[in-house]
Scaffold this motif. Structure first.
Motif, mmCIF file in Angstrom:
data_model
loop_
_atom_site.group_PDB
_atom_site.id
_atom_site.type_symbol
_atom_site.label_atom_id
_atom_site.label_comp_id
_atom_site.label_asym_id
_atom_site.label_seq_id
_atom_site.Cartn_x
_atom_site.Cartn_y
_atom_site.Cartn_z
ATOM 1 N N GLY A 1 0.893 -1.457 0.050
ATOM 2 C CA GLY A 1 0.025 -0.154 -0.012
ATOM 3 C C GLY A 1 0.890 1.249 -0.022
ATOM 4 O O GLY A 1 0.457 2.172 -0.861
ATOM 5 N N ILE A 2 1.916 1.398 0.930
ATOM 6 C CA ILE A 2 2.788 2.270 0.868
ATOM 7 C C ILE A 2 3.581 2.876 -0.514
ATOM 8 O O ILE A 2 3.586 3.755 -0.774
ATOM 9 C CB ILE A 2 4.003 2.130 1.849
ATOM 10 C CG1 ILE A 2 3.187 2.063 3.373
ATOM 11 C CG2 ILE A 2 4.772 3.472 1.878
ATOM 12 C CD1 ILE A 2 4.026 1.782 4.481
ATOM 13 N N LEU A 3 3.674 1.676 -1.100
ATOM 14 C CA LEU A 3 4.661 1.576 -2.385
ATOM 15 C C LEU A 3 4.002 2.035 -3.552
ATOM 16 O O LEU A 3 4.499 2.724 -4.567
ATOM 17 C CB LEU A 3 5.788 0.453 -2.233
ATOM 18 C CG LEU A 3 6.718 0.234 -1.383
ATOM 19 C CD1 LEU A 3 7.121 -1.118 -1.540
ATOM 20 C CD2 LEU A 3 7.726 1.397 -1.200
ATOM 21 N N ALA A 4 2.706 1.389 -3.868
ATOM 22 C CA ALA A 4 2.063 1.533 -5.027
ATOM 23 C C ALA A 4 0.619 1.663 -4.841
ATOM 24 O O ALA A 4 -0.101 1.327 -5.876
ATOM 25 C CB ALA A 4 2.296 -0.045 -5.614
ATOM 26 N N ASP A 5 0.005 1.994 -3.782
ATOM 27 C CA ASP A 5 -1.690 2.052 -3.983
ATOM 28 C C ASP A 5 -1.974 3.729 -4.002
ATOM 29 O O ASP A 5 -1.488 4.542 -3.415
ATOM 30 C CB ASP A 5 -2.289 1.842 -2.615
ATOM 31 C CG ASP A 5 -3.645 1.874 -2.359
ATOM 32 O OD1 ASP A 5 -4.281 2.905 -2.877
ATOM 33 O OD2 ASP A 5 -4.197 0.894 -1.946
ATOM 34 N N ALA A 6 -2.583 3.875 -5.313
ATOM 35 C CA ALA A 6 -2.958 5.319 -5.879
ATOM 36 C C ALA A 6 -3.702 6.162 -4.669
ATOM 37 O O ALA A 6 -3.546 7.121 -4.529
ATOM 38 C CB ALA A 6 -3.498 5.284 -7.034
ATOM 39 N N GLU A 7 -4.668 5.394 -4.009
ATOM 40 C CA GLU A 7 -5.542 6.174 -3.016
ATOM 41 C C GLU A 7 -4.455 6.556 -1.732
ATOM 42 O O GLU A 7 -4.751 7.336 -1.278
ATOM 43 C CB GLU A 7 -6.624 5.016 -2.441
ATOM 44 C CG GLU A 7 -7.519 6.008 -1.483
ATOM 45 C CD GLU A 7 -8.405 5.038 -0.887
ATOM 46 O OE1 GLU A 7 -9.442 5.665 -0.096
ATOM 47 O OE2 GLU A 7 -8.473 3.883 -0.960
ATOM 48 N N VAL A 8 -3.793 5.663 -1.400
ATOM 49 C CA VAL A 8 -2.700 5.938 -0.472
ATOM 50 C C VAL A 8 -1.911 7.221 -0.547
ATOM 51 O O VAL A 8 -1.549 8.066 0.108
ATOM 52 C CB VAL A 8 -2.094 4.803 -0.035
ATOM 53 C CG1 VAL A 8 -0.920 5.155 1.015
ATOM 54 C CG2 VAL A 8 -2.871 3.727 0.592
ATOM 55 N N HIS A 9 -1.508 7.237 -2.050
ATOM 56 C CA HIS A 9 -0.669 8.279 -2.491
ATOM 57 C C HIS A 9 -1.012 9.468 -2.370
ATOM 58 O O HIS A 9 -0.531 10.404 -2.235
ATOM 59 C CB HIS A 9 0.110 7.755 -3.759
ATOM 60 C CG HIS A 9 1.108 6.818 -3.780
ATOM 61 N ND1 HIS A 9 2.080 6.419 -4.824
ATOM 62 C CD2 HIS A 9 1.453 5.807 -2.739
ATOM 63 C CE1 HIS A 9 2.756 5.422 -4.224
ATOM 64 N NE2 HIS A 9 2.460 5.094 -3.117
ATOM 65 N N GLY A 10 -2.303 9.470 -2.853
ATOM 66 C CA GLY A 10 -3.006 10.840 -2.914
ATOM 67 C C GLY A 10 -3.797 11.286 -1.833
ATOM 68 O O GLY A 10 -4.493 12.333 -1.633
ATOM 69 N N ALA A 11 -3.658 10.543 -0.610
ATOM 70 C CA ALA A 11 -4.652 10.837 0.746
ATOM 71 C C ALA A 11 -4.304 12.019 1.214
ATOM 72 O O ALA A 11 -5.187 12.806 1.669
ATOM 73 C CB ALA A 11 -4.260 9.536 1.620
#
Length: 324
Positions: A235-245
């Motif tokens: 999630g930290i490395l590759a989840d778009a929702e996490v990256h834009g949170a």
């Protein structure tokens, strides 16, 4: 001043929780110093990928030193697959942790300030993005903002590159708790803290990770569940929702602060962030960014200089919520 014991557990009631509680089956440490009143403001503090809730002991103590015992309730969960929440089943991942944090906020009946360290920063950013009306503000401590990743990323390889020594211990067995502390004593970022003025709190945090090994006479292992670490790392490395949170939370009106440690995970001079890297991310102008000199990725929440800056941010968010 000492935080209250982490021995007792019960289900969270509708009223503000008593000293150590459970939400979604998670162990939630009440690190408050003194006895907070029912209407005391709340801080929910979320740990890193192979850490546990006791990483926030020093921050809780400093909040109480400044604002007085009982002035603020500080709750710090052991996330799924760690510490006293080791046996909590999946799903794992940043999204699951964010939903757990929002469940804690809802059970409190108030809008807490969220503070997260490392992976925990991504968790609290996502919680704020998903429930902006349910939180009062967010402090991201050396985490929470991600850089673009290449296509076909190998999550295990990337995790090994970033947190290799921490990952290595998940498969190790230790002859005794002292042997485990000795393992950490050799870590260039953590080891020196064990002999410093805050060594007792650091040792307590480290030993909270330790559990007896199954089918091994007298040996000990880390409480961290490898499947949880892998899912969270993905999630930290590759989840778009996490990256834009973080940006989404800011757009929804949540006050957000970023505090970045000058030095890295192995106490190297280059930390996870620097001014150039942050500039390349194009952060929203309303995110308050504060560099924390003379600390590394770990000591930003252990050593006095880091703790002071973290609590400065928490106090700003608490005061802002009180005046809103």
């Amino acid at each position: 001043m000492e935080p209250r014991s982490t021995e007792r557990r019960r289900e969270l009631p509708a009223a503000p929780p008593a000293p150590d509680v459970a939400v979604h089956g998670l162990a939630v440490h009440d690190l408050s110093v003194g006895e907070p009143a029912g209407d005391a403001p709340v801080v929910v503090a979320v740990h890193g990928i192979t850490a546990n809730g006791l990483s926030w002991t020093r921050v809780a103590e400093e909040i109480a030193r400044r604002r007085g015992p009982g002035s603020v309730r500080v709750l710090a969960p052991d996330l799924r697959g760690r510490g006293d929440s080791r046996a909590v089943a999946g799903p794992y991942g940043v999204a699951a942790h964010a939903d757990d944090v929002l469940a804690i906020a809802d059970a409190l009946g108030s809008r807490p300030v969220l503070v997260g360290h490392s992976m925990g920063a991504f968790v609290v950013a996502l919680a704020a993005a998903r429930g902006p009306e349910r939180v009062a503000g967010v402090a991201l401590v050396d985490g929470g903002l991600a850089f673009p990743v290449p296509a076909g990323l190998d999550v295990d390889a990337a995790l090994q590159a970033v947190i290799g020594p921490a990952m290595a211990r998940l498969g190790m067995r230790f002859a005794s708790p002292n042997a485990y502390v000795d393992f950490w004593r050799r870590h260039p970022a953590v080891g020196p803290t064990l002999d410093g003025p805050r060594g007792r709190a650091v040792r307590r945090f480290l030993l909270h990770d330790l559990v007896p090994a199954e089918h091994a006479n007298g040996e000990w292992v880390s409480s961290c569940v490898l499947a949880a670490v892998r899912a969270d790392g993905a999630g930290i490395l590759a989840d778009a929702e996490v990256h834009g949170a973080a940006a989404k939370a800011v757009a929804a009106g949540v006050p957000v602060e970023l505090l970045w440690a000058e030095r890295g995970l192995m106490d190297e001079p280059q930390g996870l962030y620097d001014e150039q890297r942050l500039a390349a991310l194009g952060l929203p102008a309303t995110i308050r960014v504060t560099p924390v000199p003379a600390v590394n990725h770990y000591t930003v929440v252990f050593a006095d200089p880091g703790v002071a800056v973290v609590v400065d941010a928490v106090e700003r968010l608490l005061d802002g919520a009180a005046s809103a």
